[in-house]
Design an enzyme around this catalytic site. Structure first.
Site, PDB file in Angstrom:
ATOM      1  N   CYS A  38       0.859  -1.079  -0.191  1.00  0.00           N
ATOM      2  CA  CYS A  38       0.005  -0.068   0.045  1.00  0.00           C
ATOM      3  C   CYS A  38       0.870   1.353   0.132  1.00  0.00           C
ATOM      4  O   CYS A  38       0.372   2.236  -0.712  1.00  0.00           O
ATOM      5  CB  CYS A  38      -1.053   0.121   1.484  1.00  0.00           C
ATOM      6  SG  CYS A  38      -2.255  -0.994   0.937  1.00  0.00           S
ATOM      7  N   CYS A  79      -7.247  -7.815  -2.269  1.00  0.00           N
ATOM      8  CA  CYS A  79      -7.217  -7.536  -0.914  1.00  0.00           C
ATOM      9  C   CYS A  79      -8.577  -7.091  -0.567  1.00  0.00           C
ATOM     10  O   CYS A  79      -8.706  -6.382   0.364  1.00  0.00           O
ATOM     11  CB  CYS A  79      -6.368  -6.361  -0.444  1.00  0.00           C
ATOM     12  SG  CYS A  79      -4.636  -6.739  -0.452  1.00  0.00           S
ATOM     13  N   CYS A  83      -5.513   1.824   4.411  1.00  0.00           N
ATOM     14  CA  CYS A  83      -4.293   1.663   3.322  1.00  0.00           C
ATOM     15  C   CYS A  83      -3.346   2.594   3.826  1.00  0.00           C
ATOM     16  O   CYS A  83      -2.390   2.325   3.216  1.00  0.00           O
ATOM     17  CB  CYS A  83      -4.801   1.734   1.874  1.00  0.00           C
ATOM     18  SG  CYS A  83      -5.707   3.459   1.743  1.00  0.00           S
TER      19      CYS A  83
HETATM   20  S1  SF4 Z   1      -4.728  -2.772  -1.267  1.00  0.00           S
HETATM   21 FE1  SF4 Z   1      -3.462  -4.752  -1.483  1.00  0.00          FE
HETATM   22  S2  SF4 Z   1      -2.865  -4.840  -3.555  1.00  0.00           S
HETATM   23 FE2  SF4 Z   1      -3.698  -2.648  -3.373  1.00  0.00          FE
HETATM   24  S3  SF4 Z   1      -1.828  -1.488  -2.735  1.00  0.00           S
HETATM   25 FE3  SF4 Z   1      -2.803  -2.147  -0.784  1.00  0.00          FE
HETATM   26  S4  SF4 Z   1      -1.773  -4.257  -0.399  1.00  0.00           S
HETATM   27 FE4  SF4 Z   1      -1.174  -3.869  -2.488  1.00  0.00          FE
END
Ligand code: SF4
Length: 230
Positions: free
Chosen positions: A118, A203, A226
């Site tokens: 993220c 996710c 996030c």
């Molecule tokens: S939500 Fe999942 S795939 Fe998207 S940036 Fe975050 S960890 Fe990576």
């Protein structure tokens, strides 16, 4: 066209005025909140939209025609989300800017370290956008969860040195659906397939009836945000 009276180097000087506006604008319409912000920072403002829905983007584009709307393409977005962004751009001729991570090589980092993933794919690209802006309009709502329950409609983001604007802070899910219906907005098809909250496909899982709407985000992990709004 709004004319800026505040800029990035002076925004922190207005902290008291921003706090006062947060109280005064508590019951203002989302469009009026966006206009209030644009009256202070002009077009030096950006709207970030995940394209889970297009309510925020529509509110902002109607309030301030030509306002920049940013989609952060993590490279792991659902096809339905990509479709919605393009459909909305075509239908309303909005100023959509797609931002990509600096690291563009697919690395499967989400399988090992979602915080790091993220950070690389969302937080750093956002920070790069906001480094050039004085204002940031977001879709954060108080009902999203306990960490967002006290969200003010406007605040000073001291870490990024921007006027942070949350015009939908008080909106309920019903008001979002009503707005979408009344304005005949295109809808993310995943919404009707059990995905009330939509992020990246690795996710995000569908949730069962009655489950918390964000229960499908990073399911099975302690992670709930996030990092964009903390
Ligand atoms: S939500 Fe999942 S795939 Fe998207 S940036 Fe975050 S960890 Fe990576």
């Amino acid at each position: 066209m709004p004319v800026a009276t505040w800029n990035k180097s002076t925004i922190a000087d207005h902290v008291d005025e921003i706090a006062s506006a947060a109280r005064d604008l508590e019951n203002a319409t989302p469009g009026d909140i966006v206009r209030w912000a644009a009256d202070r920072v002009g077009f030096d403002i950006t709207v970030t939209c995940s394209f889970e829905d297009v309510v925020l983007a529509h509110v902002a584009a109607i309030a301030v025609p030509g306002i920049e709307i940013v989609m952060i393409d993590t490279q792991y977005l659902f096809a339905e989300t990509q479709w919605l962004a393009e459909e909305f751009r075509k239908k309303f001729d909005v100023n959509l800017r797609v931002v990509h991570p600096l690291q563009v090589t697919p690395d499967n980092l989400w399988q090992r370290d979602t915080e790091a993933c993220c950070n690389v794919r969302k937080v750093l690209p956002l920070n790069a956008v906001l480094a050039e802006k004085s204002g940031w309009v977001t879709g954060v709502r108080r009902i999203d969860g306990p960490t967002r329950a006290q969200t003010p409609v406007v605040s000073l983001d001291t870490a990024r040195n921007v006027l942070k604007v949350n015009p939908l802070a008080l909106y309920s899910d019903e008001e979002m659906d009503t707005y979408e219906f009344l304005h005949e907005l295109p809808r993310n098809p995943l919404k009707d397939r059990g995905y009330p909250s939509i992020g990246c496909w690795p996710c995000t899982k569908p949730v069962a009836e009655g489950e918390d709407k964000r229960a499908g985000r990073w399911a099975g992990q302690a992670k709930t945000e996030c990092g964009l709004h903390i």
